[in-house]
Design a protein around this motif. Sequence first.
Motif, mmCIF file in Angstrom:
data_model
loop_
_atom_site.group_PDB
_atom_site.id
_atom_site.type_symbol
_atom_site.label_atom_id
_atom_site.label_comp_id
_atom_site.label_asym_id
_atom_site.label_seq_id
_atom_site.Cartn_x
_atom_site.Cartn_y
_atom_site.Cartn_z
ATOM 1 N N ASP A 125 40.081 44.719 41.282
ATOM 2 C CA ASP A 125 41.310 45.203 41.932
ATOM 3 C C ASP A 125 42.528 44.309 41.748
ATOM 4 O OD1 ASP A 125 40.377 47.574 42.758
ATOM 5 O OD2 ASP A 125 40.004 47.002 44.837
ATOM 6 N N LYS A 128 43.287 44.515 36.281
ATOM 7 C CA LYS A 128 42.928 44.425 34.863
ATOM 8 C C LYS A 128 43.208 45.745 34.145
ATOM 9 C CE LYS A 128 38.687 43.249 35.883
ATOM 10 N NZ LYS A 128 38.814 43.039 37.342
ATOM 11 N N THR A 129 42.679 46.823 34.726
ATOM 12 C CA THR A 129 42.838 48.131 34.081
ATOM 13 C C THR A 129 44.306 48.531 34.035
ATOM 14 O OG1 THR A 129 40.736 48.648 35.109
ATOM 15 C CG2 THR A 129 41.878 50.461 34.056
ATOM 16 N N SER A 130 45.005 48.307 35.156
ATOM 17 C CA SER A 130 46.422 48.676 35.197
ATOM 18 C C SER A 130 47.213 47.904 34.155
ATOM 19 C CB SER A 130 47.011 48.365 36.572
ATOM 20 O OG SER A 130 46.221 48.943 37.572
ATOM 21 N N ASP A 225 55.491 42.515 42.276
ATOM 22 C CA ASP A 225 56.397 43.451 42.952
ATOM 23 C C ASP A 225 56.068 43.564 44.433
ATOM 24 O OD1 ASP A 225 54.626 46.365 43.007
ATOM 25 O OD2 ASP A 225 53.961 44.748 41.720
ATOM 26 N N ALA A 259 52.037 45.171 36.777
ATOM 27 C CA ALA A 259 51.538 46.289 35.978
ATOM 28 C C ALA A 259 52.195 47.579 36.444
ATOM 29 C CB ALA A 259 50.020 46.384 36.104
ATOM 30 N N THR A 260 52.615 47.588 37.693
ATOM 31 C CA THR A 260 53.203 48.800 38.256
ATOM 32 C C THR A 260 54.627 49.018 37.770
ATOM 33 O OG1 THR A 260 51.841 48.503 40.200
ATOM 34 C CG2 THR A 260 53.678 50.018 40.421
HETATM 35 P P1 GDP Z 1 40.968 46.137 38.235
HETATM 36 O O1 GDP Z 1 39.820 46.374 39.164
HETATM 37 O O2 GDP Z 1 41.218 44.666 38.057
HETATM 38 O O3 GDP Z 1 40.874 46.866 36.932
HETATM 39 O O4 GDP Z 1 42.270 46.658 39.015
HETATM 40 P P2 GDP Z 1 43.065 48.008 38.833
HETATM 41 O O5 GDP Z 1 43.870 47.973 37.611
HETATM 42 O O6 GDP Z 1 42.141 49.149 39.020
HETATM 43 O O7 GDP Z 1 44.086 47.906 40.060
HETATM 44 C C1 GDP Z 1 43.645 47.857 41.389
HETATM 45 C C2 GDP Z 1 44.706 48.402 42.302
HETATM 46 O O8 GDP Z 1 45.864 47.573 42.274
HETATM 47 C C3 GDP Z 1 45.184 49.798 41.894
HETATM 48 O O9 GDP Z 1 45.362 50.540 43.066
HETATM 49 C C4 GDP Z 1 46.478 49.542 41.187
HETATM 50 O O10 GDP Z 1 47.360 50.609 41.319
HETATM 51 C C5 GDP Z 1 47.003 48.323 41.933
HETATM 52 N N1 GDP Z 1 47.870 47.495 41.071
HETATM 53 C C6 GDP Z 1 47.568 46.994 39.854
HETATM 54 N N2 GDP Z 1 48.594 46.283 39.375
HETATM 55 C C7 GDP Z 1 49.568 46.322 40.309
HETATM 56 C C8 GDP Z 1 50.878 45.758 40.395
HETATM 57 O O11 GDP Z 1 51.368 45.069 39.501
HETATM 58 N N3 GDP Z 1 51.577 46.009 41.529
HETATM 59 C C9 GDP Z 1 51.065 46.747 42.550
HETATM 60 N N4 GDP Z 1 51.832 46.922 43.618
HETATM 61 N N5 GDP Z 1 49.847 47.292 42.498
HETATM 62 C C10 GDP Z 1 49.098 47.084 41.400
#
Ligand code: GDP
Length: 611
Positions: A125, A128-130, A225, A259-260
Motif C-alpha cells: 500500500d 508500488k503499483t500506482s 500530496d 503517484a496520484t
Molecule cells: P502497493 O500495494 O504498494 O502496490 O500500493 P498501491 O499502488 O496499490 O497503492 C495503495 C493505495 O495508495 C491506493 O489506494 C493508491 O491509490 C494510494 N496511493 C498510491 N500512491 C499515492 C500517492 O502518491 N498519493 C496518494 N494520495 N495516494 C496514493
Amino acid sequence: MTQDATGLVKEGRRGPRAVGGRRGEAQKQRYLLLPQTLSVKELAERSGISPIDVIKQLMRNGIMASMNNVIDFDVALLVTSAFDIRARPEAAPEDRGRTSGDDGAEDPAQLEPRPPVVTILGHVDHGKTSLLDAIRATKVVDSEVGHITQRIGAYQIDHDGQKITFLDTPGHEAFTAIRARGARVTDIAVLVVAADDGVMPQTLEAINHAKAAEVPILAAINKIDRPDADAERVKRQLAEQNMLVEDWGGDVISVPVSATTGEGIPDLVESLLLVAELAELKADPHRAARGVIIEAKLDRNRGPLATVLVQSGTLNVGDHIVAGTARGRVRALADDNGKRLKTVEPAQPAEVMGFGSLPDAGDPFTVVANEREARALAEERQRVEDAQRSRPRVIGPEDVHTGIALSDAKELNLILKADVQGSVEAAKASLEKLDEDGAKVRVLHAGSGTITESDVLLASASNAMVVGFATNPEPSAERVADREGVQVKRYDIIYHMIEDIEVVLKGMLEPVQREIITGQAEIRAIFSASRTGKIAGCMVIEGRVTRGARVRVLREGEVIHEGGITSLRHFREDVTEMGAGTECGISMGNYADFEEGDVIQAYRRERTRNA
Ligand code: GDP
C-alpha cells in the motif's frame, strides 16, 4: 573467477556500482558455489558445516533428510544462509553466462550499451503499483491506436530516446524468486516509502532484499500530496537503516513523488537514468538470446504465453527456445502494448508465444540452434527434475489433520483469488456470510488474478488456506504450497465453493488431533544384542527421545515403520530420556529393519478442541 581448495569462489562484484553507501568500493565477495542438486553429505563437505547441523537446520525447515538424500539448491540455501554462508548455484554447462549480459562471458568488443532494468520494492500500500502505472502512463513507448496497454509483468519506457525497463511484478517474492534461481535481473531497485506512513516492516524487508542482490537503491518518497506527508521523517528512518540520503550528506538518491498527482515522476525517471549511466550497463546483442522468464500464463486461444526479459543477444521470431523443461519455437513476439515485434533486444521485455508448455517464472531461457537441441536440453532437465522427486518429503501438520486450525476467535482464515474483480466481491460476500455455530470465514486478502507465490506465502504466514475461484495457481505458487503445506482449493462454481467451506467450518468445530514432534535421532550404527534384538546406535539431533515414546522410522523422508521405543540406553545404562547432542542405543521391540542414516522421530498426539 578463481576457485580455491575450499570451493569458495572469490569474485569482484559485477555490474553496477552500489549507491546505497557503497559507491565505488571495490568489494570482494566470497561465494560457495553449489550444484542445482546435491546430497546432504555433499553439502556438509562443501560448506564445512557439520552434517548434524545440516540435518538439524533442514529439520527446522520441516525437511526430514538423511545423509544420502538429494536436496536441491533452494533447500541447500536454507542451510547455508542460517550459517551466514553466501551460496550461489553453479551454472550448468549449457547455462553458463545465462545470468546477465555483462558477466564477462562475452566478447567485450561486441558489447553495446543497454537500458537499465528497474524493480520497485516497498511496503504494501505504499504505492508500488500506482507508481508503476504513473510512470508508464507518462511514458508509454509508441502507444499506437488499437493497441491495448496490458500488464505482462514488465514494460519499457522511453525518456528522450533513453529507455528504461520496469519489472511490473511488485512483491519481494518475485524479485527474490528470480534471484534464488541465480539470475540477476534487476540493475536498480526503487524503494517506495509512503511519506505519511514511513518505514514499515516490508520496507526493511525490501532494503534487505535489495542489499542482498547488491543493486543500487533509490528511494522514492511517495504520497507527498497527502497532508500528513512527512518526507523528513522518512529520511531519518532511512538513515537509521544505514541509508543516508543525499541531502543528509549520504549517497542514496531520494526523490519525493506522488503517484496520484504525477509530481516528481520526471525527477524519478531522470535519477534512474543517472544511476544507470554510472553503472555503464552493456550487453552483446549479436548472439543467440538468453534471459529470464518473468511471467507465464496459459491463454485459451494462444496457448502458453511467457513474458521474457532478454538479457543478452537478440530474440527473433522462429528461434528455438528452452526454459527449464519447457521448450518451443517462437511463433510471435509482442511488446507490452500488444504490438507485434520481429526481434527483441537486451533489456527489452516481450511476450513470447510458442512454448509447448508453461515455463516457470524466474527460470532462465536460452535459444538453441534447432529443435533437436531444444528437445535434448529439456529432456535432460526433466530427468534431473524426476530424480529430485525422490528428495525428502516435507512433513508438516497437514499430514496429521486438515492442517487448518481455527483460531480462538473461531475464524477460518482465507486468501481469496478470483478471475475478475466482480467475482472477487461476489465470492467474498458469500463466504463472509457463512456462520456455522459461530465459526466464520475471515478473508485476509482478496484480489483478482492467478494464485501467486505471494498469496501462498501470506497463507502460510497466517495459517490460512487459499481459495481460487475460476482461477488457477501459478506453477511457482503450487511448488511453494507443497513446500509450505498450504492448502489451495479451486472452484468454478460458487455453490460448490460455499458447500465445501461450510464443511471445513463444521469440521473445525470437531476436536482434532494435533501431532507434536518431540525429538529426532539419526541412526549412526547398528548393533546386535542377544536380549533385545537389534539396537540402533543413534545421535539425538533435535529435542529429546524418551523410553516408551511413539516413534516412526524415516528413510529418505518416507515413513518405513511406526512403533515405540522399548529400550533406551546410554552406553550400558538404561535411561528414560536423552537430549539433543547425545548418543544412545534405541530398540523398538522386534523391529530390526533399520539402517544407518534412518531417522527415528518421536512424537506425541494431543487432542485439542479448536472451538
Ligand atoms: P502497493 O500495494 O504498494 O502496490 O500500493 P498501491 O499502488 O496499490 O497503492 C495503495 C493505495 O495508495 C491506493 O489506494 C493508491 O491509490 C494510494 N496511493 C498510491 N500512491 C499515492 C500517492 O502518491 N498519493 C496518494 N494520495 N495516494 C496514493
